[in-house]
Design an enzyme around this catalytic site. Sequence first.
Site, PDB file in Angstrom:
ATOM      1  N   PHE A 173     -67.087 -33.240 -13.195  1.00 16.00           N
ATOM      2  CA  PHE A 173     -65.948 -33.039 -14.104  1.00 16.00           C
ATOM      3  C   PHE A 173     -64.937 -32.029 -13.565  1.00 16.00           C
ATOM      4  CE2 PHE A 173     -68.425 -29.308 -15.421  1.00 16.00           C
ATOM      5  CZ  PHE A 173     -67.425 -28.381 -15.630  1.00 16.00           C
ATOM      6  N   LYS A 197     -67.432 -43.933  -9.817  1.00 12.80           N
ATOM      7  CA  LYS A 197     -67.984 -43.610 -11.141  1.00 12.80           C
ATOM      8  C   LYS A 197     -67.617 -42.148 -11.393  1.00 12.80           C
ATOM      9  CE  LYS A 197     -70.711 -41.810 -13.488  1.00 12.80           C
ATOM     10  NZ  LYS A 197     -70.300 -40.787 -14.511  1.00 12.80           N
ATOM     11  N   GLU A 200     -67.621 -38.593 -16.970  1.00  9.62           N
ATOM     12  CA  GLU A 200     -67.278 -39.129 -18.288  1.00  9.62           C
ATOM     13  C   GLU A 200     -66.548 -38.095 -19.141  1.00  9.62           C
ATOM     14  OE1 GLU A 200     -70.078 -38.264 -17.034  1.00  9.62           O
ATOM     15  OE2 GLU A 200     -71.461 -37.391 -18.504  1.00  9.62           O
ATOM     16  N   SER A 250     -74.136 -31.443  -9.822  1.00  9.75           N
ATOM     17  CA  SER A 250     -75.137 -30.367  -9.867  1.00  9.75           C
ATOM     18  C   SER A 250     -76.322 -30.702  -8.957  1.00  9.75           C
ATOM     19  CB  SER A 250     -75.603 -30.181 -11.306  1.00  9.75           C
ATOM     20  OG  SER A 250     -76.169 -31.391 -11.774  1.00  9.75           O
ATOM     21  N   CYS A 305     -67.128 -25.161  -7.694  1.00  6.41           N
ATOM     22  CA  CYS A 305     -68.345 -25.008  -6.885  1.00  6.41           C
ATOM     23  C   CYS A 305     -68.140 -23.947  -5.826  1.00  6.41           C
ATOM     24  CB  CYS A 305     -68.720 -26.323  -6.242  1.00  6.41           C
ATOM     25  SG  CYS A 305     -67.539 -26.827  -5.013  1.00  6.41           S
ATOM     26  N   GLU A 403     -76.966 -21.260 -11.617  1.00  2.00           N
ATOM     27  CA  GLU A 403     -75.536 -21.483 -11.438  1.00  2.00           C
ATOM     28  C   GLU A 403     -74.925 -21.490 -12.838  1.00  2.00           C
ATOM     29  OE1 GLU A 403     -74.146 -25.441 -10.392  1.00  2.00           O
ATOM     30  OE2 GLU A 403     -72.478 -24.574  -9.287  1.00  2.00           O
TER      31      GLU A 403
HETATM   32  P1  NAD Z   1     -73.295 -33.290 -13.070  1.00  4.33           P
HETATM   33  O1  NAD Z   1     -74.342 -33.273 -12.019  1.00  4.33           O
HETATM   34  O2  NAD Z   1     -73.705 -33.093 -14.483  1.00  4.33           O
HETATM   35  O3  NAD Z   1     -72.510 -34.701 -13.038  1.00  4.33           O
HETATM   36  C1  NAD Z   1     -72.020 -35.240 -11.848  1.00  4.33           C
HETATM   37  C2  NAD Z   1     -72.028 -36.754 -11.959  1.00  4.33           C
HETATM   38  O4  NAD Z   1     -73.368 -37.205 -12.152  1.00  4.33           O
HETATM   39  C3  NAD Z   1     -71.201 -37.269 -13.133  1.00  4.33           C
HETATM   40  O5  NAD Z   1     -70.500 -38.418 -12.731  1.00  4.33           O
HETATM   41  C4  NAD Z   1     -72.251 -37.582 -14.181  1.00  4.33           C
HETATM   42  O6  NAD Z   1     -71.877 -38.656 -15.031  1.00  4.33           O
HETATM   43  C5  NAD Z   1     -73.455 -37.961 -13.352  1.00  4.33           C
HETATM   44  N1  NAD Z   1     -74.729 -37.617 -14.027  1.00  4.33           N
HETATM   45  C6  NAD Z   1     -74.943 -36.585 -14.882  1.00  4.33           C
HETATM   46  N2  NAD Z   1     -76.228 -36.594 -15.298  1.00  4.33           N
HETATM   47  C7  NAD Z   1     -76.833 -37.628 -14.687  1.00  4.33           C
HETATM   48  C8  NAD Z   1     -78.176 -38.148 -14.703  1.00  4.33           C
HETATM   49  N3  NAD Z   1     -79.131 -37.585 -15.429  1.00  4.33           N
HETATM   50  N4  NAD Z   1     -78.451 -39.232 -13.941  1.00  4.33           N
HETATM   51  C9  NAD Z   1     -77.496 -39.802 -13.192  1.00  4.33           C
HETATM   52  N5  NAD Z   1     -76.213 -39.357 -13.149  1.00  4.33           N
HETATM   53  C10 NAD Z   1     -75.884 -38.285 -13.874  1.00  4.33           C
HETATM   54  O7  NAD Z   1     -72.177 -32.228 -12.635  1.00  4.33           O
HETATM   55  P2  NAD Z   1     -70.906 -31.775 -13.463  1.00  4.33           P
HETATM   56  O8  NAD Z   1     -71.369 -30.918 -14.593  1.00  4.33           O
HETATM   57  O9  NAD Z   1     -70.018 -32.913 -13.748  1.00  4.33           O
HETATM   58  O10 NAD Z   1     -70.161 -30.870 -12.369  1.00  4.33           O
HETATM   59  C11 NAD Z   1     -70.490 -29.533 -12.149  1.00  4.33           C
HETATM   60  C12 NAD Z   1     -71.482 -29.393 -11.012  1.00  4.33           C
HETATM   61  O11 NAD Z   1     -70.946 -29.977  -9.826  1.00  4.33           O
HETATM   62  C13 NAD Z   1     -71.753 -27.947 -10.625  1.00  4.33           C
HETATM   63  O12 NAD Z   1     -73.125 -27.819 -10.363  1.00  4.33           O
HETATM   64  C14 NAD Z   1     -70.935 -27.728  -9.388  1.00  4.33           C
HETATM   65  O13 NAD Z   1     -71.395 -26.720  -8.517  1.00  4.33           O
HETATM   66  C15 NAD Z   1     -71.055 -29.063  -8.746  1.00  4.33           C
HETATM   67  N6  NAD Z   1     -69.983 -29.278  -7.772  1.00  4.33           N
HETATM   68  C16 NAD Z   1     -70.313 -29.194  -6.469  1.00  4.33           C
HETATM   69  C17 NAD Z   1     -69.324 -29.350  -5.519  1.00  4.33           C
HETATM   70  C18 NAD Z   1     -69.654 -29.259  -4.077  1.00  4.33           C
HETATM   71  O14 NAD Z   1     -68.792 -29.569  -3.279  1.00  4.33           O
HETATM   72  N7  NAD Z   1     -70.835 -28.850  -3.682  1.00  4.33           N
HETATM   73  C19 NAD Z   1     -68.000 -29.607  -5.913  1.00  4.33           C
HETATM   74  C20 NAD Z   1     -67.720 -29.711  -7.264  1.00  4.33           C
HETATM   75  C21 NAD Z   1     -68.723 -29.546  -8.194  1.00  4.33           C
END
Ligand code: NAD
Length: 518
Positions: A173, A197, A200, A250, A305, A403
């Site tokens: 997000f 994808k 959401e 994450s 991040c 985090e």
């Molecule tokens: P998230 O892991 O909750 O979601 C990321 C994606 O995975 C979304 O599209 C979501 O719909 C999907 N998802 C969520 N739960 C899922 C599940 N149980 N099974 C399958 N798919 C699932 O992350 P977020 O909250 O959207 O974003 C924040 C996180 O992203 C933080 O941990 C941040 O550090 C990380 N991030 C990392 C970088 C990097 O370059 N390393 C960059 C941006 C964000």
Amino acid sequence: MVVRPDPVWPRYALSVTETLAPAKIKQINHWLGGRPVAGESGRKGLVYNPATGRQTAEVDFATEAEVDAAVQAAKQAFVEWRTVSLAKRADLFFRIRELVNERKEEVARLLVAEHGKVLSDALGEVTRGLEVIEYCCGLPTLLKSEYSEQASTGIDVYSIRQPLGVVAGITPFNFPAMVPMWMWAPAIACGNTFVLKPSEKDPSASVWTAELLKEAGLPDGVFNVVHGDKVAVDAVLNHPDIAAVSFVGSTPIAKYVYETATAKGKRCQALGGAKNHMIVLPDADVDMAADAAISAAYGSAGERCMAISQVVAVGHVADGLIDAIKARIPKVKVGDGLDPSSEMGPLVTKEHRDRVASYVENAPGEGATVLVDGREGAPEEGFFLKPSLLDNVSPGMKAYEDEIFGPVLGVARVDTYDEAIRLVNENPYGNGTAIFTRDGGVARKFQFAVQAGMVGINVPIPVPVAYYSFGGWKASLFGDRHVYGPEGIDFYTRGKVVTSRWPDPATSKVDLGFPQTR
Ligand code: NAD
């Protein structure tokens, strides 16, 4: 305050004070084969304006069949797209570049309305994504390969890099425009077709992108969007026609995505979470370090991040540094991202705001000291939390181990540089890190020894420029390729080596021995 109704994209313009009656709830659909397609699952996600706390849209959640429809559209489009010349693909990327540049404020406003970040920050996000598109304009050069004439007598050898086919991106997000750009731009430039994808929580930027790419002249089916949750993600991971998956999110989900995708024989790069430490040495310029800590910890409400979430103050610098950070915190203007005076917006959802606030609440029980409590004086409407500062945050505390992903900055005090770098290297994450010092020798030692993928020397957020690659180490990356830059091109192509001869038929003979160079 009412922000202009946008004549071109009226449905994207939201004002600071706008109240959306239920009838005005926007419907966000999938984008399949070059057109919007309403979802049929009946399952939907709710999208909010975090600055008001009000729902503004609902987004379709895809079924397995809808993901398959996107993949089939991409598969069909791949047949033609991979034959399009490098010159024509580069030409298209120049058009995309121009359109994104012209319209970046539209998408920035969408980001503000659904993510909550302030407009200047949203524009910064789009600009950094645009740099990746610009890098892809050079794809004829990026895809140049090698040629060895007369490798053996009368035999030439050369390598070529070819696209993988249908590839997918699953995005978080916090950068709803830029992170998808890190993926779709190099993937498509290399001749692949793409299924996105997006998160959401703030899905409108992905549909904006789809419309823009169509207008730029990208053939239908080359770029597709399916919205959704775990159902859609699992359908992507299990789909036999998807060759590679890029993920950013994450750490637990990154690990799951990597393990599932690779078990299905897919190439996968999965970037995870972070806990970025900023070491401040006793010789550092305290004001410069304090400015950097404030900017990197509280920009985008800490939802980056690459945010600095932990300062490690070495020796006598601690008291002066903490005083300088504390003095700056009340000056950070927190408010609606569309208000030009705001420097920090709300968090993305109420649940996330409450989770982040719980670290401040629990800090004293863990032995940390709350120096600034961001729950005090936060705007009541919307999902706001003001900057918080915690002192004496050390390993073993949840405020240190987790985090937090919000505007909460922890400070650890150590006596020596060796203790400081040990903290960084023992942390399970290894995304970004920074050191503030005037001592070039120590900075060079740090660069050599530190276990993180992106290192800043007197730079708090060292996001690499587009012609280098972005990615962390350890629990911040699953897979062996970083995103965009040269590693991105590598990820979205596979090599082929051709050994060729154009012999004089008169010299032809049967030889059952293993081919040897002559
Ligand atoms: P998230 O892991 O909750 O979601 C990321 C994606 O995975 C979304 O599209 C979501 O719909 C999907 N998802 C969520 N739960 C899922 C599940 N149980 N099974 C399958 N798919 C699932 O992350 P977020 O909250 O959207 O974003 C924040 C996180 O992203 C933080 O941990 C941040 O550090 C990380 N991030 C990392 C970088 C990097 O370059 N390393 C960059 C941006 C964000």
